[in-house]
Design a protein around this motif. Structure first.
Motif, PDB file in Angstrom:
ATOM      1  N   PRO A  22       1.822  10.446   3.956  1.00 42.98           N
ATOM      2  CA  PRO A  22       2.745   9.927   4.979  1.00 42.98           C
ATOM      3  C   PRO A  22       4.193   9.868   4.484  1.00 42.98           C
ATOM      4  N   TYR A  23       4.371   9.515   3.205  1.00 40.04           N
ATOM      5  CA  TYR A  23       5.710   9.496   2.631  1.00 40.04           C
ATOM      6  C   TYR A  23       6.294  10.908   2.605  1.00 40.04           C
ATOM      7  N   MET A  24       5.480  11.874   2.208  1.00 37.59           N
ATOM      8  CA  MET A  24       5.970  13.251   2.111  1.00 37.59           C
ATOM      9  C   MET A  24       6.342  13.806   3.480  1.00 37.59           C
ATOM     10  N   ILE A  25       5.585  13.445   4.501  1.00 41.31           N
ATOM     11  CA  ILE A  25       5.925  13.870   5.867  1.00 41.31           C
ATOM     12  C   ILE A  25       7.301  13.349   6.248  1.00 41.31           C
ATOM     13  N   SER A  26       7.576  12.087   5.928  1.00 44.58           N
ATOM     14  CA  SER A  26       8.877  11.495   6.258  1.00 44.58           C
ATOM     15  C   SER A  26       9.998  12.088   5.412  1.00 44.58           C
ATOM     16  N   TRP A  27       9.670  12.536   4.213  1.00 46.85           N
ATOM     17  CA  TRP A  27      10.644  13.095   3.278  1.00 46.85           C
ATOM     18  C   TRP A  27      11.019  14.535   3.636  1.00 46.85           C
ATOM     19  N   PHE A  28      10.024  15.308   4.048  1.00 46.25           N
ATOM     20  CA  PHE A  28      10.223  16.734   4.306  1.00 46.25           C
ATOM     21  C   PHE A  28      11.239  17.013   5.416  1.00 46.25           C
ATOM     22  N   LYS A  29      11.413  16.084   6.333  1.00 44.23           N
ATOM     23  CA  LYS A  29      12.252  16.372   7.508  1.00 44.23           C
ATOM     24  C   LYS A  29      13.748  16.322   7.219  1.00 44.23           C
ATOM     25  N   LYS A  72       0.843  -1.187   0.000  1.00 38.57           N
ATOM     26  CA  LYS A  72       0.000   0.000   0.000  1.00 38.57           C
ATOM     27  C   LYS A  72       0.879   1.238   0.000  1.00 38.57           C
ATOM     28  N   GLU A  73       0.526   2.202  -0.836  1.00 37.84           N
ATOM     29  CA  GLU A  73       1.318   3.417  -0.939  1.00 37.84           C
ATOM     30  C   GLU A  73       1.431   4.147   0.393  1.00 37.84           C
ATOM     31  N   GLU A  74       0.360   4.131   1.174  1.00 41.49           N
ATOM     32  CA  GLU A  74       0.368   4.845   2.448  1.00 41.49           C
ATOM     33  C   GLU A  74       1.333   4.244   3.474  1.00 41.49           C
ATOM     34  N   GLU A  75       1.877   3.050   3.195  1.00 40.54           N
ATOM     35  CA  GLU A  75       2.839   2.420   4.104  1.00 40.54           C
ATOM     36  C   GLU A  75       4.287   2.806   3.789  1.00 40.54           C
ATOM     37  N   LEU A  76       4.510   3.426   2.634  1.00 39.01           N
ATOM     38  CA  LEU A  76       5.863   3.745   2.208  1.00 39.01           C
ATOM     39  C   LEU A  76       6.406   4.964   2.939  1.00 39.01           C
ATOM     40  N   ARG A  77       7.681   4.892   3.343  1.00 40.21           N
ATOM     41  CA  ARG A  77       8.351   6.001   3.996  1.00 40.21           C
ATOM     42  C   ARG A  77       9.698   6.244   3.314  1.00 40.21           C
ATOM     43  N   PHE A  78      10.195   7.462   3.418  1.00 40.16           N
ATOM     44  CA  PHE A  78      11.480   7.819   2.823  1.00 40.16           C
ATOM     45  C   PHE A  78      12.596   6.943   3.395  1.00 40.16           C
ATOM     46  N   LEU A 105       1.570  19.160   6.428  1.00 38.12           N
ATOM     47  CA  LEU A 105       2.481  18.026   6.312  1.00 38.12           C
ATOM     48  C   LEU A 105       3.782  18.290   7.067  1.00 38.12           C
ATOM     49  N   ARG A 106       4.250  19.516   7.039  1.00 37.82           N
ATOM     50  CA  ARG A 106       5.449  19.879   7.800  1.00 37.82           C
ATOM     51  C   ARG A 106       5.259  19.625   9.290  1.00 37.82           C
TER      52      ARG A 106
END
Length: 330
Positions: A218-225, A106-112, A195-196
């Motif tokens: 959720p991926y973008m949240i993990s990516w932004f940091k 599932k796409e929503e499970e992916l993290r950076f 998201l930030r």
């Protein structure tokens, strides 16, 4: 979702003749959530060679630099050019993409962090292979950030950034949206701000749904940091930053930000090269069509610049290694 690699499957199926002096092998990396697949090209040389791990950019970009909407073969051409220069290469489909698609349910499970972990595991695979004397990481676009973090975590010999953003992903997205109609930026800013703060947003406007859909948030949240300037500043190995003058996605200022953050890094601007390594004008009317021209060759200066950087001191290192082995034998 913890990602660990317990087994590595080397599928020794040689593809039919790339060139007379190199061969391609399909490599499979087993993870807890599924199999990742890559392509290894090794020059047919008797001595051990340097190998470069090539990490693709954002979106559904596969190991060759292509996605469902466009085919340009940029990463494949780079890998083949480097191999002809005596450098082995491994490029791979990121999880959820191409032959690695099943590794993400599932796409929503992916993290950076999954991408960072995968790059680290691919690099560890190469470090254990006795055919290779050094491991280099080459990260393109988003792959630059993935590469620099994974390089720091497992002692890579050299790191190369090609068209890597110098600012965090949220700032990069905002900058890119400024070239769109003002409405797009006005809609996006409140969502990006949430998201930030680590909060997801429902009811995304259809105008930006492909970019900010709930399942990718959720991926973008993990990516932004992650801040690329902070990450590249932590690298102690030799670093090369490459930026094309005709890139309409990542600008020259981004390369300068990265170079300023790591004063020991080399900075190279390649005239006339766009984001996918092709020769082009900066005008989008001429630039964008190259993204879907798989037979258009990549800029020749790119492979030469990378080769010069990788091979610098390599002969000296090999001589020292041989001398050390002789002393151990005595």
């Amino acid at each position: 979702m913890k990602i660990c690699c317990f087994a590595v499957l080397l599928s020794l199926f040689m593809t039919s003749g790339l060139f007379a002096d190199q061969s391609e092998t399909i490599i499979k990396l087993e993870t807890e959530t599924g199999t990742l697949e890559g392509s290894l090209i090794v020059p047919n040389e008797k001595n051990s060679v340097t190998v470069a791990l090539i990490i693709a950019g954002s979106g559904p970009t596969d190991r060759d630099g292509n996605n469902p909407a466009m085919k340009n073969n940029s990463l494949k051409m780079l890998a083949e050019a480097l191999s002809k220069n005596g450098i082995a290469t491994l490029r791979y489909d990121k999880r959820g993409i191409g032959e690695s698609q099943q590794a993400v349910e599932k796409e929503e499970e992916l993290r950076f962090e999954h991408y960072i972990s995968d790059a680290k595991d691919w690099a560890e695979l190469l470090k254990k292979d006795e055919r290779f004397n050094r491991v280099i990481i080459i990260g393109h676009s988003e792959g630059s950030l993935i590469g620099m973090i994974s390089a720091r975590k497992n002692g890579i010999d050299k790191f190369i950034s090609i068209a890597g953003p110098g600012r965090s992903a949220d700032k990069t997205i905002i900058e890119q949206l400024k070239s769109q109609p003002p409405e797009a930026l006005n809609i996006a800013l409140p969502i990006i701000d949430k998201l930030r703060q680590g909060e997801t947003v429902d009811g995304v406007n259809p105008l930006l749904y492909s970019l900010l859909r709930p399942s990718v948030q959720p991926y973008m949240i993990s990516w932004f940091k992650y801040d690329p300037a902070e990450e590249i500043a932590n690298l102690k190995m030799p670093v090369l930053i490459i930026q094309g003058s005709a890139d309409i996605q990542v600008c020259e200022d981004d390369a300068k930000i990265l170079a300023k953050a790591n004063p020991n890094a080399q900075l190279k601007f390649i005239k006339g090269m766009n984001h996918i390594f092709k020769n082009s004008e900066s005008d989008p009317m001429h630039n964008i069509p190259t993204y879907n021209q798989p037979d258009l060759p990549i800029n020749t200066d790119l492979a030469e610049t990378i080769t010069d950087f990788i091979m610098k001191d390599n002969k000296h290192d090999q001589a020292n290694s041989a001398a050390a082995k002789n002393r151990a034998a005595d």
